[in-house]
Design a protein around this motif. Structure first.
Motif, PDB file in Angstrom:
ATOM      1  N   MET A  80       0.826  -1.203   0.000  1.00 61.17           N
ATOM      2  CA  MET A  80       0.000   0.000   0.000  1.00 61.17           C
ATOM      3  C   MET A  80       0.865   1.260   0.000  1.00 61.17           C
ATOM      4  SD  MET A  80      -3.004  -0.778  -0.501  1.00 61.17           S
ATOM      5  CE  MET A  80      -3.215   0.969  -0.742  1.00 61.17           C
ATOM      6  N   LEU A  81       1.962   1.245   0.732  1.00 61.82           N
ATOM      7  CA  LEU A  81       2.863   2.395   0.742  1.00 61.82           C
ATOM      8  C   LEU A  81       3.438   2.630  -0.652  1.00 61.82           C
ATOM      9  CD1 LEU A  81       4.217   4.564   2.466  1.00 61.82           C
ATOM     10  CD2 LEU A  81       6.050   2.936   2.945  1.00 61.82           C
ATOM     11  N   GLN A  82       3.735   1.551  -1.368  1.00 58.48           N
ATOM     12  CA  GLN A  82       4.240   1.655  -2.731  1.00 58.48           C
ATOM     13  C   GLN A  82       3.207   2.321  -3.642  1.00 58.48           C
ATOM     14  OE1 GLN A  82       5.702  -2.146  -4.003  1.00 58.48           O
ATOM     15  NE2 GLN A  82       5.829  -1.557  -6.162  1.00 58.48           N
ATOM     16  N   ILE A  83       1.936   1.954  -3.485  1.00 57.56           N
ATOM     17  CA  ILE A  83       0.862   2.561  -4.278  1.00 57.56           C
ATOM     18  C   ILE A  83       0.684   4.025  -3.901  1.00 57.56           C
ATOM     19  CG2 ILE A  83      -1.642   2.530  -4.643  1.00 57.56           C
ATOM     20  CD1 ILE A  83      -1.514  -0.524  -4.437  1.00 57.56           C
ATOM     21  N   GLU A  84       0.718   4.313  -2.608  1.00 56.69           N
ATOM     22  CA  GLU A  84       0.534   5.685  -2.139  1.00 56.69           C
ATOM     23  C   GLU A  84       1.616   6.618  -2.676  1.00 56.69           C
ATOM     24  OE1 GLU A  84      -1.332   4.066   2.088  1.00 56.69           O
ATOM     25  OE2 GLU A  84       0.717   4.838   1.968  1.00 56.69           O
ATOM     26  N   VAL A  85       2.855   6.154  -2.639  1.00 52.30           N
ATOM     27  CA  VAL A  85       3.965   6.991  -3.100  1.00 52.30           C
ATOM     28  C   VAL A  85       3.902   7.178  -4.612  1.00 52.30           C
ATOM     29  CG1 VAL A  85       6.476   7.108  -3.309  1.00 52.30           C
ATOM     30  CG2 VAL A  85       5.434   6.415  -1.150  1.00 52.30           C
ATOM     31  N   ALA A  86       3.538   6.123  -5.353  1.00 59.32           N
ATOM     32  CA  ALA A  86       3.418   6.243  -6.806  1.00 59.32           C
ATOM     33  C   ALA A  86       2.379   7.295  -7.175  1.00 59.32           C
ATOM     34  CB  ALA A  86       3.046   4.891  -7.412  1.00 59.32           C
ATOM     35  N   LEU A  87       1.270   7.329  -6.433  1.00 57.07           N
ATOM     36  CA  LEU A  87       0.224   8.308  -6.711  1.00 57.07           C
ATOM     37  C   LEU A  87       0.648   9.709  -6.275  1.00 57.07           C
ATOM     38  CD1 LEU A  87      -2.634   8.906  -7.683  1.00 57.07           C
ATOM     39  CD2 LEU A  87      -3.478   8.276  -5.403  1.00 57.07           C
ATOM     40  N   ALA A  88       1.254   9.805  -5.103  1.00 56.20           N
ATOM     41  CA  ALA A  88       1.634  11.117  -4.574  1.00 56.20           C
ATOM     42  C   ALA A  88       2.718  11.787  -5.403  1.00 56.20           C
ATOM     43  CB  ALA A  88       2.096  10.982  -3.121  1.00 56.20           C
ATOM     44  N   THR A  89       3.586  10.996  -6.029  1.00 51.07           N
ATOM     45  CA  THR A  89       4.695  11.549  -6.796  1.00 51.07           C
ATOM     46  C   THR A  89       4.445  11.561  -8.296  1.00 51.07           C
ATOM     47  OG1 THR A  89       5.774   9.373  -6.900  1.00 51.07           O
ATOM     48  CG2 THR A  89       6.371  10.826  -5.067  1.00 51.07           C
ATOM     49  N   GLY A  90       3.329  10.949  -8.734  1.00 53.42           N
ATOM     50  CA  GLY A  90       3.111  10.826 -10.167  1.00 53.42           C
ATOM     51  C   GLY A  90       4.131   9.911 -10.801  1.00 53.42           C
ATOM     52  N   GLY A  91       4.459   8.814 -10.112  1.00 60.31           N
ATOM     53  CA  GLY A  91       5.482   7.884 -10.585  1.00 60.31           C
ATOM     54  C   GLY A  91       4.901   6.761 -11.414  1.00 60.31           C
ATOM     55  N   THR A  92       5.422   5.559 -11.218  1.00 59.68           N
ATOM     56  CA  THR A  92       4.958   4.387 -11.960  1.00 59.68           C
ATOM     57  C   THR A  92       4.586   3.282 -10.982  1.00 59.68           C
ATOM     58  OG1 THR A  92       7.198   3.463 -12.163  1.00 59.68           O
ATOM     59  CG2 THR A  92       6.432   4.932 -13.933  1.00 59.68           C
ATOM     60  N   PHE A  93       3.714   2.391 -11.444  1.00 60.28           N
ATOM     61  CA  PHE A  93       3.351   1.229 -10.645  1.00 60.28           C
ATOM     62  C   PHE A  93       3.103   0.061 -11.583  1.00 60.28           C
ATOM     63  CE2 PHE A  93       0.291  -1.619  -8.591  1.00 60.28           C
ATOM     64  CZ  PHE A  93       0.950  -1.891  -7.396  1.00 60.28           C
ATOM     65  N   TRP A  94       3.960  -0.928 -11.503  1.00 60.16           N
ATOM     66  CA  TRP A  94       3.828  -2.177 -12.256  1.00 60.16           C
ATOM     67  C   TRP A  94       3.550  -1.934 -13.737  1.00 60.16           C
ATOM     68  CZ3 TRP A  94       0.623  -5.682  -8.426  1.00 60.16           C
ATOM     69  CH2 TRP A  94       1.435  -5.957  -7.311  1.00 60.16           C
ATOM     70  N   GLY A  95       4.415  -1.126 -14.334  1.00 61.47           N
ATOM     71  CA  GLY A  95       4.345  -0.916 -15.768  1.00 61.47           C
ATOM     72  C   GLY A  95       3.389   0.144 -16.223  1.00 61.47           C
ATOM     73  N   GLU A  96       2.798   0.893 -15.313  1.00 57.46           N
ATOM     74  CA  GLU A  96       1.837   1.928 -15.676  1.00 57.46           C
ATOM     75  C   GLU A  96       2.267   3.274 -15.113  1.00 57.46           C
ATOM     76  OE1 GLU A  96      -0.598   1.485 -17.683  1.00 57.46           O
ATOM     77  OE2 GLU A  96      -0.800  -0.698 -17.737  1.00 57.46           O
ATOM     78  N   ASP A  97       2.161   4.312 -15.935  1.00 54.24           N
ATOM     79  CA  ASP A  97       2.391   5.671 -15.457  1.00 54.24           C
ATOM     80  C   ASP A  97       1.184   6.119 -14.640  1.00 54.24           C
ATOM     81  OD1 ASP A  97       4.969   6.478 -16.693  1.00 54.24           O
ATOM     82  OD2 ASP A  97       3.878   6.034 -18.542  1.00 54.24           O
ATOM     83  N   VAL A  98       1.432   6.715 -13.487  1.00 57.37           N
ATOM     84  CA  VAL A  98       0.368   7.090 -12.557  1.00 57.37           C
ATOM     85  C   VAL A  98       0.234   8.608 -12.509  1.00 57.37           C
ATOM     86  CG1 VAL A  98      -0.480   6.909 -10.191  1.00 57.37           C
ATOM     87  CG2 VAL A  98       0.840   5.029 -11.179  1.00 57.37           C
ATOM     88  N   PRO A  99      -0.923   9.149 -12.886  1.00 57.00           N
ATOM     89  CA  PRO A  99      -1.129  10.605 -12.729  1.00 57.00           C
ATOM     90  C   PRO A  99      -1.098  10.983 -11.255  1.00 57.00           C
ATOM     91  CG  PRO A  99      -2.788   9.639 -14.183  1.00 57.00           C
ATOM     92  CD  PRO A  99      -2.075   8.503 -13.533  1.00 57.00           C
ATOM     93  N   ALA A 100      -0.444  12.077 -10.938  1.00 56.27           N
ATOM     94  CA  ALA A 100      -0.282  12.481  -9.540  1.00 56.27           C
ATOM     95  C   ALA A 100      -1.626  12.816  -8.909  1.00 56.27           C
ATOM     96  CB  ALA A 100       0.653  13.687  -9.442  1.00 56.27           C
ATOM     97  N   GLY A 101      -1.786  12.438  -7.649  1.00 57.87           N
ATOM     98  CA  GLY A 101      -3.000  12.728  -6.896  1.00 57.87           C
ATOM     99  C   GLY A 101      -2.709  12.703  -5.405  1.00 57.87           C
TER     100      GLY A 101
END
Length: 332
Positions: A80-101
């Motif tokens: 969950m921390l990995q998902i939270e940081v990917a969203l907060a930073t607008g990073g990536t998660f398992w091959g997908e670009d994540v829009p920041a939120g």
């Protein structure tokens, strides 16, 4: 006082007691018929344009209420921390670009010292200010849901709320309800909050039951209402040294529903999953053909700003995909 006076004194009336008011009669109840039920023709639905499902984590986590279920100490909080940081930073998660939120993390099973240690172990030393907010204490039950709703009203840009764990968040109850009703009432307000807030995802972390089961859904600790009230279920399992993630959701769009995962450098990764996102593959393609490019050159090729190109290159450098040498960027 003479005898006669004493007799007359006894006959004198005392103070007149105040008159009691008659109790106010309640107003008669007026029957209010329920609003008419709207019945529509199915052809209207077939011909209408439906709003597509909004994803908080593209391809993985859609809007709605999701349960993340796993045994204690398996690493669900790390995921969950990995998902939270990917969203907060607008990073990536398992091959997908994540829009920041923005993210609201309600972690009721830790304290600030342990939370800080989790961040450091995951290599997280800096985050954009205000994008990931947390609390280690929160009201329970409906009061807790109302507090979340207030936060969403004050900051509509919050895309993800994480509750860790459901057991510490829900009301203890009176013991008069059966297990199904109690579980459903614990989750229904959270699901309704998601319905009232398009684009919002709420994830509740929960534990598995101790008894083994062939069906992943049957391994959830509690009644069938937990799976029934949630829009999606993520179940982490371990067999020996191998880990799997089983996903079932109403809006799940992938063909697969079970994934092998491995924990590396404080993060969960897909086994044989995509190493690079589509945007990252595009960057590598330009760098490979050109034999190296500067940030402004790459931004012009990608038709994005210089800052956006450099941000993408820096993320890829942190993952070991590209290197910067002799004034330009190259494929590692």
């Amino acid at each position: 006082m003479t005898k006669a006076a004493e007799v007359f004194a006894e006959l004198e009336p005392g103070p007149i007691p105040p008159q009691r008011r008659k109790p106010k009669q309640p107003a008669p109840l007026i029957y209010q018929p329920p609003p008419p039920t709207r019945i529509r023709d199915i052809t209207e639905l077939l011909m209408s344009e439906l709003t597509p499902v909004q994803y908080v984590i593209p391809g993985w986590l859609p809007e709605g209420l999701t349960m993340l279920v796993a045994s204690p100490k398996i690493g669900k909080s790390t995921l969950m921390l990995q998902i939270e940081v990917a969203l907060a930073t607008g990073g990536t998660f398992w091959g997908e670009d994540v829009p920041a939120g923005r993210v609201l993390m309600i972690d009721l099973e830790t304290n600030e010292r342990r939370l800080r240690r989790k961040l450091v172990e995951a290599g997280i030393v800096d985050l954009p200010e205000g994008m990931l907010r947390y609390a280690t204490d929160w009201p329970k039950g409906l009061l807790g849901v109302e507090q979340i709703a207030q936060c969403l009203e004050e900051d509509p840009s919050i895309r993800l709320v994480v509750i860790d764990t459901l057991q510490r968040f829900r009301d203890s109850g009176t013991g008069k309800q059966n297990a199904y009703a109690a579980d459903y009432e614990a989750l229904a307000p959270l699901q309704q909050l998601c319905r009232d807030t398009p684009g919002l995802a709420i994830v509740c972390v929960h534990h598995k039951r101790k008894a083994a089961s062939d069906d992943p859904i049957d391994s959830i600790n509690g009644s069938a209402a937990i799976a029934g009230a949630a829009d999606g279920i993520w179940i982490m399992s371990r067999k020996g040294s191998e880990y799997t993630l089983h996903i079932q959701a109403r809006d799940w769009e992938k063909d697969e529903d079970e994934f092998s995962i491995v924990r590396e450098a404080g993060k969960w990764q897909l086994v044989d999953g995509p190493r690079f996102t589509e945007n990252e593959r595009e960057v590598l393609g330009y760098l490979d053909v050109a034999g190296g490019m500067t940030g402004p050159q790459l931004g012009e090729a990608l038709k994005v700003s210089r800052q956006a190109a450099l941000s993408r290159l820096n993320r890829m450098r942190d993952r070991g995909a590209v290197v910067f040498r002799e004034g330009s960027w190259h494929v590692a």
